[in-house]
Every structure is written in C-alpha cells, then in structure tokens.
Write an enzyme that holds these catalytic residues in place. Sequence first.
Site, short mmCIF file in Angstrom:
data_model
loop_
_atom_site.label_atom_id
_atom_site.label_comp_id
_atom_site.label_asym_id
_atom_site.label_seq_id
_atom_site.Cartn_x
_atom_site.Cartn_y
_atom_site.Cartn_z
N ASN A 129 30.45 41.29 40.73
CA ASN A 129 30.62 40.30 39.67
C ASN A 129 30.44 40.91 38.29
O ASN A 129 31.02 40.44 37.31
CB ASN A 129 29.63 39.15 39.86
N ASP A 171 37.07 45.04 41.79
CA ASP A 171 35.86 44.26 42.07
C ASP A 171 35.76 43.81 43.53
O ASP A 171 34.69 43.88 44.15
CB ASP A 171 35.74 43.06 41.13
N ARG A 189 33.44 44.57 49.22
CA ARG A 189 33.54 44.96 50.63
C ARG A 189 32.80 46.27 50.88
O ARG A 189 32.18 46.45 51.92
CB ARG A 189 35.01 45.07 51.03
N ASP A 205 35.84 35.51 40.01
CA ASP A 205 37.00 36.34 39.69
C ASP A 205 38.18 35.49 39.24
O ASP A 205 38.73 35.67 38.15
CB ASP A 205 37.38 37.17 40.92
N HIS A 206 38.58 34.55 40.06
CA HIS A 206 39.75 33.73 39.74
C HIS A 206 39.48 32.77 38.59
O HIS A 206 40.40 32.43 37.84
CB HIS A 206 40.20 32.96 40.99
N ASP A 239 39.96 34.79 35.56
CA ASP A 239 41.40 35.06 35.43
C ASP A 239 42.13 33.89 34.78
O ASP A 239 43.06 34.08 33.99
CB ASP A 239 42.02 35.35 36.80
#
Length: 396
Positions: free
Chosen positions: A51, A107, A112, A125-126, A129
């Site tokens: 993040n 990111d 992962r 994230d989104h 965005d």
Amino acid sequence: MAGYEYVSPEQLAGFDKYKYSAVDTNPLSLYIMHPFWNTIVKVFPTWLAPNLITFSGFLLVVFNFLLMAYFDPDFYASAPGHKHVPDWVWIVVGILNFIAYTLDGVDGKQARRTNSSTPLGELFDHGLDSWSCVYFVVTVYSIFGRGSTGVSVFVLYLLLWVVLFSFILSHWEKYNTGILFLPWGYDISQVTISFVYIVTAVVGVEAWYEPFLFNFLYRDLFTTMIIGCALCVTLPMSLLNFFRSYKNNTLKHNSVYEAMVPFFSPCLLFILSTAWILWSPSDILEIHPRVFYFMVGTAFANITCQLIVCQMSSTRCPTLNWLLVPLFLVVLAVNSGIASSIENGLLYTLAAAFTVAHVHYGVRVVKQLSNHFQIYPFSLKKPNSDLGMEEKNIGL
C-alpha cells in the site's frame, strides 16, 4: 463525522468472502510490462508494504499535476506567443509519470511476494486510480493546451469524461460479472504519454503545431486516440464480456435496472456539470478550467470508490451519491441567477468540500477495513490478535 462508518456490516461480511478475479489480455502488459515489473519488484525490500508503494505512485501523479499547474495555470503555456513550460519540466513529468505507472504495476506483485495480499490492498489501489484519472488527463492537456494550436477547454472536458467513463466501465463489468477485465487503453496510454513528455522536451511544443498528416494536426490525433480507444476498444470489449457472462448465465444482477444502477450517479454528475458549463453566467469553464476539472474528477472518484466497495463486497450499489445534492443546488442557484455573482466562489467551495469529503471517506474506509482484517495499511507488521489473520488474508 470523524468516526462515521461508511462500510456497512453487510459489506464487511462480503469482504470476508471476496476472491480477486481479473483478466489481462493486453499484449503490451503481458509480454513487456509484466516481465519488467517482475524484475523491478525484486529491487524493493521485503519489509516495504504494498500500500505504501501504491500511495507513493499516486503522490507522484498529484505532484505532476501541481507542477504543471504552477508552470501552466491557464493552459496557454503551449500556445504560440506565450511563455512555454521549461524543457526540464517535461522531462521530470515524463519520468515521474512512468515511475508512477511502474509502481502501480508493482504493488500487487509486492503483495504476493510478501504474502500480504488483502481486499484492502485492491480497494486502495483502484480507489486511488479513480482519482488519478483527472490528474493524469489534465496534466497531459498542457502538451497542447488552449489557443489556435490546441484544443478548447470544453473539448478537454468532454475528453476527460471519455476517460472517466472508460475507467468506471471496467468496474461496472466486475459489478455485473464478478471479473475485472483490465482495459487495454491504460497501459498503452501510460507508456505513450510518458514517451511524449520526453519528446516534447527534446523537440519543443512548437513541433506539435505542424500537421501530422495532410491537414490532420497532432491535437486532432490526441483527441482521436482518446475517443477511438474508448469507442473501438474499451466499450466493445466491455459489452462483449458482459454478454458472454449473460450467455453463460453468470451475471450477478438479472434485471436491467440493477445492472445499470452504477451508471446513475456518473451520468447525473455529467448532466449537472455540463449544465453548469453551458448556462454559466460568467463562462466558468473558460475562467477556471483546472478547478472545474478537479471538482468533477473528485466527485467522480468518490462515486467510483463506492462502486468498488459494492462490487468487492457483492452488495448493491447506491443509486445516487450524496455529493450530487450540493452540486445540484449550486448549479440551480447559479444558472437561475440567484447566486450568479458568487459563481467563482461557489466553484472553489465545492472543489474544497468535495476534496475534504472524499479524503474523509477514503480514510474512514481504510480504517474500517484495517480494523476488520486486523492489519496496518502501510506496514507488513500485524497487531497481536486471536483472529487467525493468515486465514483472513485473501490473495490478490
């Protein structure tokens, strides 16, 4: 309002069941960018939270926006006869734009790699965005700007909406199909624009004055690429994915009304903001284009974030966003003549209010999900808990 909880208990329960599902078929992304990101992510230390990478990329986009606002406040800097943006600024913006794009691609791989994937990471994230759309588009505008060799602020306003609707279309797909089909236009545009920034520093903005082909100017190529990508790639692929899901009987919403609910608020935002522009007593978009774009983009980001929360938690999207209420009242007051004398002040007030409201929404949602999943959003360290967080973490 400080402790207001935007995510309902039903949505929190939905996040517990959430499984990330995305499809990326873009050749540029698959064969060039992903191998590049897989190499870059190895540079990052394993203690670095995904993040924090996401937020750093977002801050670079905002910095580019502010930097260009300083050197090109009214979008006339690239026009003939005006003082142009210094060449070094284009280089900085180009490099930072590509770095921000790289961080946005890295990111998830860092998540992962460190086994720290959570639904909060995807939402964060989104969500960022969705707000980056306005910063990215408005910064790009300075390459051509206004004037005889550029495009009008109203044309840019329409192009901004093409980008905004293209962005929300992907999340509308996921709201209905459960799968996020990553759009091709994003990767292509980020690589292209980063390159064009650098080229502008080398050849100067005067190079964009010349015709590209016959009488087809570079500014026309700019608008054609944005509209063409949306109409010929993004929209057809979204509709195809939707109808495939319909044919396979895997749609999450059976009625047309429920399927289209996510578009209600964005469409109303477009109608209200366009009405303000068309009937503005002081021609508000011509006077304060940058602030107007920012106001619209921030309201859009809030609408989109609420949609993302709903599609990730498998809950119903709200029909209308409450930010549209003050916008409606302002548009009504200004265009009716009641508040025409303070139109400029109302625009700045709305932009500030929308920013505070959206930041508050984001902070509170992150706080709620962090508490729910018992994690620190900007650290890989986890608080002591009996909740078995290794089982609660859901992979991206």
